[in-house]
Write an enzyme that holds these catalytic residues in place. Structure first.
Site, PDB file in Angstrom:
ATOM      1  N   GLY A 225     -33.119 -80.786  19.441  1.00 31.05           N
ATOM      2  CA  GLY A 225     -32.945 -79.313  19.519  1.00 31.05           C
ATOM      3  C   GLY A 225     -32.699 -78.947  18.097  1.00 31.05           C
ATOM      4  N   GLY A 227     -30.622 -76.320  14.954  1.00 31.64           N
ATOM      5  CA  GLY A 227     -29.355 -75.810  14.791  1.00 31.64           C
ATOM      6  C   GLY A 227     -28.203 -76.876  14.040  1.00 31.64           C
ATOM      7  N   CYS A 253     -32.624 -87.131  17.926  1.00 31.98           N
ATOM      8  CA  CYS A 253     -32.592 -86.115  17.143  1.00 31.98           C
ATOM      9  C   CYS A 253     -31.236 -85.409  17.389  1.00 31.98           C
ATOM     10  CB  CYS A 253     -33.793 -85.008  17.388  1.00 31.98           C
ATOM     11  SG  CYS A 253     -34.121 -83.836  16.325  1.00 31.98           S
ATOM     12  N   LEU A 254     -31.317 -84.254  17.703  1.00 32.13           N
ATOM     13  CA  LEU A 254     -29.991 -83.523  17.989  1.00 32.13           C
ATOM     14  C   LEU A 254     -28.997 -84.321  18.770  1.00 32.13           C
ATOM     15  CD1 LEU A 254     -28.061 -81.274  17.214  1.00 32.13           C
ATOM     16  CD2 LEU A 254     -28.921 -79.971  19.294  1.00 32.13           C
ATOM     17  N   GLN A 257     -27.196 -87.057  16.789  1.00 34.62           N
ATOM     18  CA  GLN A 257     -26.324 -86.567  16.027  1.00 34.62           C
ATOM     19  C   GLN A 257     -25.008 -86.108  16.936  1.00 34.62           C
ATOM     20  OE1 GLN A 257     -28.447 -83.313  14.677  1.00 34.62           O
ATOM     21  NE2 GLN A 257     -29.733 -84.365  13.063  1.00 34.62           N
ATOM     22  N   PHE A 298     -30.027 -81.945   9.314  1.00 40.09           N
ATOM     23  CA  PHE A 298     -28.710 -82.658   9.361  1.00 40.09           C
ATOM     24  C   PHE A 298     -28.628 -84.272   9.640  1.00 40.09           C
ATOM     25  CE2 PHE A 298     -28.031 -78.323  10.304  1.00 40.09           C
ATOM     26  CZ  PHE A 298     -27.131 -77.850   9.650  1.00 40.09           C
ATOM     27  N   HIS A 341     -38.408 -88.961  16.513  1.00 40.89           N
ATOM     28  CA  HIS A 341     -38.874 -88.584  17.702  1.00 40.89           C
ATOM     29  C   HIS A 341     -39.833 -89.396  18.372  1.00 40.89           C
ATOM     30  CE1 HIS A 341     -37.735 -84.025  17.955  1.00 40.89           C
ATOM     31  NE2 HIS A 341     -37.291 -84.447  16.668  1.00 40.89           N
ATOM     32  N   GLU A 343     -41.201 -89.784  21.134  1.00 39.57           N
ATOM     33  CA  GLU A 343     -42.173 -88.950  21.996  1.00 39.57           C
ATOM     34  C   GLU A 343     -43.671 -88.769  21.282  1.00 39.57           C
ATOM     35  OE1 GLU A 343     -40.932 -85.499  20.143  1.00 39.57           O
ATOM     36  OE2 GLU A 343     -39.840 -87.295  20.808  1.00 39.57           O
TER      37      GLU A 343
END
Length: 367
Positions: A225, A227, A253-254, A257, A298, A341, A343
């Site tokens: 995701g 942001g 990914c997000l 984190q 990030f 990632h 995928e």
């Protein structure tokens, strides 16, 4: 049709080109990706929400677009910058042109830009906010829009792109059931989970843990995701509560984190992030090097020795370019995550076996 256009970065650097699409100023964080193919997957990846994407590939649009490759229902990028936008396309799967597809979503394209110079500038100075507009130079409206553009730090974009209602993906009679938190989930993740015999219930990013546990899932998936992960303040408590019930959990990914934050770690904004399909990652347990697809700005703060503030997390993978943390696992719970990632949409398939690792965790829980 095109007209003269520009990109102005917040440090005052100006780039000229030809603008295709909406003429009104478009502002967002300007980032670059090194993928040579897969532009449709890139532009429809929710992880790029709120960003103007610079393509380092010299030409895009030459194979058109199709109905099978998008990673979400619409283009997610705020804008596109490229060296050359192909005026024609040719591919047996193509159903239309890239400019038409982006134009239908009011996404501007600034073409005929010196993207090599622009990318080198972003690598040297760091990614920053920028404005795309029509004309030779920015007017007062463009300058005002750029000044009002928020920084990516502190933005919760996961709640913006997340589904509003739960939905199902996969075969109803699949042997395993997984709940996937949608922080900006990509369709190819769902396709691969389905291919591994997993029925997926995709739920909003802020669904409470007790509602997820009430579904009695075999496992939980934490998606990619956009942001700032530390702005997704509602996620860590739910992640901890579910993990403490020993439900297998896999994040990317997000999701990676957020997993780090959930157990005491923290994240930091990177100078220009990792975006592209050629990031080398080392598996610290096997020594194997994977070439991976990545899209993040990030990173979890840590080193091969561990994650700062999170003694229960072990670092499993590192990036060989800059040493950043690329993989985590809990020392006592069936929980693991990777920054990249697996995928692979678009990108190499080196890391696809991670879905087998998740499936093994689901089997182990069943006994």
């Amino acid at each position: 049709m095109s007209q003269k256009g520009f990109l102005l970065l917040e440090d005052g650097t100006l780039f000229h080109g030809r603008l295709v699409g909406p003429a009104e100023p478009t502002v967002a964080e300007v980032v670059f990706t090194t993928n040579m193919t897969g532009y449709q997957e890139t532009f429809s990846d929710p992880s790029f929400r709120g960003q103007i994407v610079v393509m380092t590939a010299p030409q895009i649009g030459n194979y058109g677009i199709n109905a099978e490759d998008p990673e979400s229902a619409r283009p997610q990028v705020a804008g596109v910058i490229c060296r050359e936008l192909s005026p024609t396309y040719s591919n047996w799967r193509a159903t239309g042109s890239l400019p038409e597809w982006l134009g239908g979503a009011s996404v501007p394209v600034l073409t005929e830009v010196d993207t090599r110079r622009l990318t080198k500038h972003l690598r040297s100075v760091g990614v920053m906010r920028g404005v795309i507009g029509a004309g030779e130079t920015p007017g007062k409206d463009a300058l005002a829009a750029l000044d009002a553009c928020p920084s990516m730090a502190g933005l919760d974009l996961a709640s913006v792109v997340s589904t509003r209602e739960p939905y199902e993906w996969g075969q109803a009679n699949a042997p395993y059931h997984v709940v996937a938190y949608d922080y900006g989930i990509k369709r190819n993740i769902l396709r691969l989970l389905d291919a591994h015999g997993i029925r997926v219930t995709v739920v909003p990013s802020d669904m409470p843990a007790h509602d997820v546990l009430a579904m009695n899932p075999d496992g939980v998936f934490l998606s990619n995701g956009p942001g700032d992960p530390e702005a997704v303040t509602y996620a860590p408590a739910a992640i901890r509560e579910i993990a403490e019930q020993r439900v297998p959990m896999f994040g990317i990914c997000l999701g990676h984190q957020l997993l780090g934050i959930s157990f005491g770690g923290h994240t930091a904004k990177m100078p220009f992030g990792h975006r592209g399909g050629n990031q080398p990652v080392k598996d610290l347990e096997t020594g194997q090097v994977l070439i991976t697809s990545q899209n993040h700005g990030f990173a979890v703060v840590g080193s091969p020795e561990g994650v700062e503030g999170a003694p229960d997390l072990a670092v499993t993978h590192i990036n060989l370019n800059d040493g950043t943390v690329e993989g985590l696992k809990h020392r006592h719970l069936p929980v693991f995550a990777v920054q990249y990632h697996p995928e692979a949409a678009p990108g190499p398939h080196d890391a696809v076996p991670l879905f087998d690792q998740f499936l093994k965790a689901l089997r182990n829980r069943r006994g």
